[in-house]
Scaffold this motif. Structure first.
Motif, PDB file in Angstrom:
ATOM      1  N   GLY A   9       0.812  -1.219   0.000  1.00 29.29           N
ATOM      2  CA  GLY A   9       0.000   0.000   0.000  1.00 29.29           C
ATOM      3  C   GLY A   9       0.844   1.266   0.000  1.00 29.29           C
ATOM      4  O   GLY A   9       0.312   2.361  -0.135  1.00 29.29           O
ATOM      5  N   GLY A  10       2.148   1.132   0.161  1.00 33.28           N
ATOM      6  CA  GLY A  10       3.052   2.293   0.161  1.00 33.28           C
ATOM      7  C   GLY A  10       4.032   2.210  -0.997  1.00 33.28           C
ATOM      8  O   GLY A  10       3.943   1.308  -1.848  1.00 33.28           O
ATOM      9  N   ASP A  11       4.978   3.134  -1.026  1.00 31.49           N
ATOM     10  CA  ASP A  11       5.935   3.173  -2.141  1.00 31.49           C
ATOM     11  C   ASP A  11       6.875   1.974  -2.139  1.00 31.49           C
ATOM     12  O   ASP A  11       7.335   1.532  -3.183  1.00 31.49           O
ATOM     13  N   GLN A  12       7.167   1.460  -0.946  1.00 32.16           N
ATOM     14  CA  GLN A  12       8.169   0.387  -0.879  1.00 32.16           C
ATOM     15  C   GLN A  12       7.721  -0.871  -1.617  1.00 32.16           C
ATOM     16  O   GLN A  12       8.510  -1.487  -2.341  1.00 32.16           O
ATOM     17  N   GLY A  13       6.466  -1.252  -1.446  1.00 36.18           N
ATOM     18  CA  GLY A  13       5.945  -2.429  -2.148  1.00 36.18           C
ATOM     19  C   GLY A  13       5.987  -2.212  -3.649  1.00 36.18           C
ATOM     20  O   GLY A  13       6.436  -3.063  -4.428  1.00 36.18           O
ATOM     21  N   LEU A  14       5.540  -1.032  -4.067  1.00 34.07           N
ATOM     22  CA  LEU A  14       5.520  -0.706  -5.488  1.00 34.07           C
ATOM     23  C   LEU A  14       6.928  -0.725  -6.089  1.00 34.07           C
ATOM     24  O   LEU A  14       7.178  -1.358  -7.127  1.00 34.07           O
ATOM     25  N   LEU A  15       7.852  -0.043  -5.436  1.00 32.90           N
ATOM     26  CA  LEU A  15       9.208   0.078  -5.993  1.00 32.90           C
ATOM     27  C   LEU A  15       9.920  -1.269  -6.029  1.00 32.90           C
ATOM     28  O   LEU A  15      10.685  -1.556  -6.949  1.00 32.90           O
ATOM     29  N   ASN A  16       9.658  -2.116  -5.031  1.00 29.30           N
ATOM     30  CA  ASN A  16      10.285  -3.436  -5.050  1.00 29.30           C
ATOM     31  C   ASN A  16       9.764  -4.290  -6.193  1.00 29.30           C
ATOM     32  O   ASN A  16      10.527  -5.050  -6.796  1.00 29.30           O
ATOM     33  N   SER A  17       8.468  -4.158  -6.511  1.00 33.37           N
ATOM     34  CA  SER A  17       7.935  -4.924  -7.649  1.00 33.37           C
ATOM     35  C   SER A  17       8.461  -4.353  -8.967  1.00 33.37           C
ATOM     36  O   SER A  17       8.732  -5.085  -9.910  1.00 33.37           O
ATOM     37  N   PHE A  18       8.622  -3.033  -9.016  1.00 28.76           N
ATOM     38  CA  PHE A  18       9.047  -2.376 -10.259  1.00 28.76           C
ATOM     39  C   PHE A  18      10.542  -2.598 -10.540  1.00 28.76           C
ATOM     40  O   PHE A  18      10.958  -2.693 -11.690  1.00 28.76           O
ATOM     41  N   PHE A  19      11.344  -2.635  -9.469  1.00 28.12           N
ATOM     42  CA  PHE A  19      12.802  -2.803  -9.622  1.00 28.12           C
ATOM     43  C   PHE A  19      13.233  -4.127  -8.983  1.00 28.12           C
ATOM     44  O   PHE A  19      13.948  -4.127  -7.979  1.00 28.12           O
ATOM     45  N   PRO A  20      12.829  -5.281  -9.570  1.00 27.76           N
ATOM     46  CA  PRO A  20      13.164  -6.549  -8.916  1.00 27.76           C
ATOM     47  C   PRO A  20      14.669  -6.840  -8.910  1.00 27.76           C
ATOM     48  O   PRO A  20      15.153  -7.563  -8.054  1.00 27.76           O
ATOM     49  N   ASN A  21      15.409  -6.251  -9.864  1.00 30.09           N
ATOM     50  CA  ASN A  21      16.851  -6.516  -9.929  1.00 30.09           C
ATOM     51  C   ASN A  21      17.662  -5.383  -9.320  1.00 30.09           C
ATOM     52  O   ASN A  21      18.684  -4.975  -9.853  1.00 30.09           O
ATOM     53  N   TRP A  22      17.207  -4.916  -8.184  1.00 28.16           N
ATOM     54  CA  TRP A  22      17.889  -3.807  -7.501  1.00 28.16           C
ATOM     55  C   TRP A  22      19.270  -4.237  -7.038  1.00 28.16           C
ATOM     56  O   TRP A  22      19.549  -5.412  -6.827  1.00 28.16           O
ATOM     57  N   HIS A  23      20.119  -3.215  -6.870  1.00 29.15           N
ATOM     58  CA  HIS A  23      21.514  -3.456  -6.483  1.00 29.15           C
ATOM     59  C   HIS A  23      21.655  -3.239  -4.979  1.00 29.15           C
ATOM     60  O   HIS A  23      21.274  -2.185  -4.465  1.00 29.15           O
ATOM     61  N   ARG A  24      22.189  -4.248  -4.297  1.00 29.13           N
ATOM     62  CA  ARG A  24      22.218  -4.176  -2.833  1.00 29.13           C
ATOM     63  C   ARG A  24      23.399  -3.358  -2.309  1.00 29.13           C
ATOM     64  O   ARG A  24      24.544  -3.615  -2.651  1.00 29.13           O
ATOM     65  N   LEU A  25      23.074  -2.393  -1.452  1.00 30.81           N
ATOM     66  CA  LEU A  25      24.102  -1.588  -0.773  1.00 30.81           C
ATOM     67  C   LEU A  25      24.212  -2.044   0.678  1.00 30.81           C
ATOM     68  O   LEU A  25      23.302  -2.673   1.217  1.00 30.81           O
ATOM     69  N   SER A  26      25.291  -1.639   1.300  1.00 28.98           N
ATOM     70  CA  SER A  26      25.509  -2.004   2.709  1.00 28.98           C
ATOM     71  C   SER A  26      24.436  -1.379   3.602  1.00 28.98           C
ATOM     72  O   SER A  26      23.953  -0.270   3.364  1.00 28.98           O
ATOM     73  N   PHE A  27      24.134  -2.112   4.659  1.00 31.89           N
ATOM     74  CA  PHE A  27      23.180  -1.653   5.677  1.00 31.89           C
ATOM     75  C   PHE A  27      23.676  -0.376   6.371  1.00 31.89           C
ATOM     76  O   PHE A  27      22.882   0.359   6.955  1.00 31.89           O
TER      77      PHE A  27
END
Ligand code: UDP
Ligand code: GLC
Ligand code: MN
Length: 340
Positions: free
Chosen positions: A160-178
């Protein structure tokens, strides 16, 4: 080639969060521009204060997912409005940007993030296969913006927020350090990792429904979490509140329309957080490592050192990092407090 940090505020509370965030980025000598998206819900006073800190204050319309079912699952009905974040892709005057939630705080310079590709982000602590959308590297583009809007309309967001949307839109995101998006509570939830890696943290995120500007905190004085909130309040007290043109009464929550009411105390309530943290003097801000300032602060807690003497030593650039102020000593102290 202009690059910028971008944040978002739809209310005065988040606007004040953004003021503290902006000061924290400047204090660590960022060479990038600061840009904020605001909606009409942010008062003129707060917008005016924002324009003193941010190079660019951009007025945008509210976008709301209106997805109460998914937001209820998330137990955060207020986060539908975070769809407004999508406007950041329209900032095509910038070649690359780093989005930061208004509830984040820079502890060190993070400008190296601009070398990362779209979409780079750090893991979410709730579901680490997803990225947390409180910090991400992106490339503004009208085309991407329109694709995102289309995706939002046709597929929606699983939270329901941007995080769900952006994760579906950018499934091959590049992981950065925590270390670029450490949830402030990580010092409670995984203390051994915080002890091992906490010294490297560059950006802390006050994720969750309780924000530093609410002034209420379960943090024990002397805890690392309390120090993060204390650092936020020090910047607020020393750099934000004095810059407000009118009296603090203007920011009284009762001034705001009911749907925007926020708890926003003028003073940090006694005993709620560690309030003795001192932000370094302006001339030191661009050169000092932010986290080292926190380390110094912890060292005061750990040794009961005379505050004046400690500050003088710090200002002269002589903390004993390898000795009594070592990170291990600090963490041992924090551990002993937690054990109590
Ligand atoms: N935000 C806002 N108004 C709101 C809720 C959120 O401006 O009413 C913006 C703000 O930049 C905030 C971000 O959206 O930091 C994400 O919301 P929040 O930080 O509350 O979510 P959390 O990180 O706690 O999940
Ligand atoms: C997350 C993120 C936040 C985002 C929200 C809604 O918890 O921290 O930035 O806006 O989820 O998707
Ligand atoms: Mn957040």
């Amino acid at each position: 080639m202009t690059e910028a940090y971008v944040t978002l505020a739809t209310t005065d509370g988040y606007g004040v969060g953004a003021l503290v965030l902006g000061h924290s980025l400047l204090s660590h000598g960022t060479t990038r521009q600061l840009c904020i998206l605001v909606t009409p819900g942010v008062s003129e006073q707060v917008r005016s204060a924002l324009s003193q800190v941010y190079h660019n204050v951009v007025l945008v319309d509210v976008m709301d997912s209106g997805d109460s079912a998914h937001l209820a699952l998330l137990e955060r009905p207020e986060l539908g409005i975070t769809f407004t974040k999508l406007h950041c892709w329209t900032l095509t005057q910038y070649t690359k940007c780093v989005f930061l939630d208004a509830d984040t705080l820079a502890l060190q310079n993070t400008d190296e993030l601009f070398t990362q590709p779209e979409l780079s982000a750090a893991c979410d602590v709730g579901w680490p296969d997803c990225f947390n959308s409180g910090m991400f590297v992106f490339v503004p583009s009208q085309e991407t913006y329109e694709q995102l809007l289309d995706f939002a309309k046709t597929k929606g967001s699983f939270d329901g927020g941007d995080q769900g949307l952006l994760n579906s839109f950018f499934p091959n995101w590049h992981r950065l350090s925590f270390v670029y998006n450490m949830v402030a509570t990580a010092c409670y939830t995984y203390l051994p990792a915080f002890k091992e890696f906490g010294r490297n943290v560059k950006l802390v995120h006050f994720l969750g429904s309780t924000k530093p500007w609410h002034g209420e905190s379960a943090a024990q004085p002397g805890s690392a979490y309390g120090s993060f909130v204390g650092a936020w309040w020090t910047i607020y007290r020393e750099l934000v509140r004095p810059s407000m043109p009118q009296s603090e009464a203007k920011f009284d929550p009762t001034d705001a329309p009911p749907q925007q009411q926020e708890q926003f105390p003028a003073q940090l309530p006694d005993n709620s957080v560690d309030n003795s943290y001192t932000w370094p003097a302006p001339e030191q801000r661009s050169t000092s490592g932010g986290h080292l300032e926190l380390v110094e602060h912890f060292s005061k807690l750990s040794t009961n050192e005379n505050l004046v003497e400690g500050r003088q030593r710090w200002e002269a650039g002589r903390p004993e990092y390898m000795g009594r102020d070592s990170f291990d000593n600090i963490m041992a102290y924090i551990q002993s407090r937690i054990n109590k």
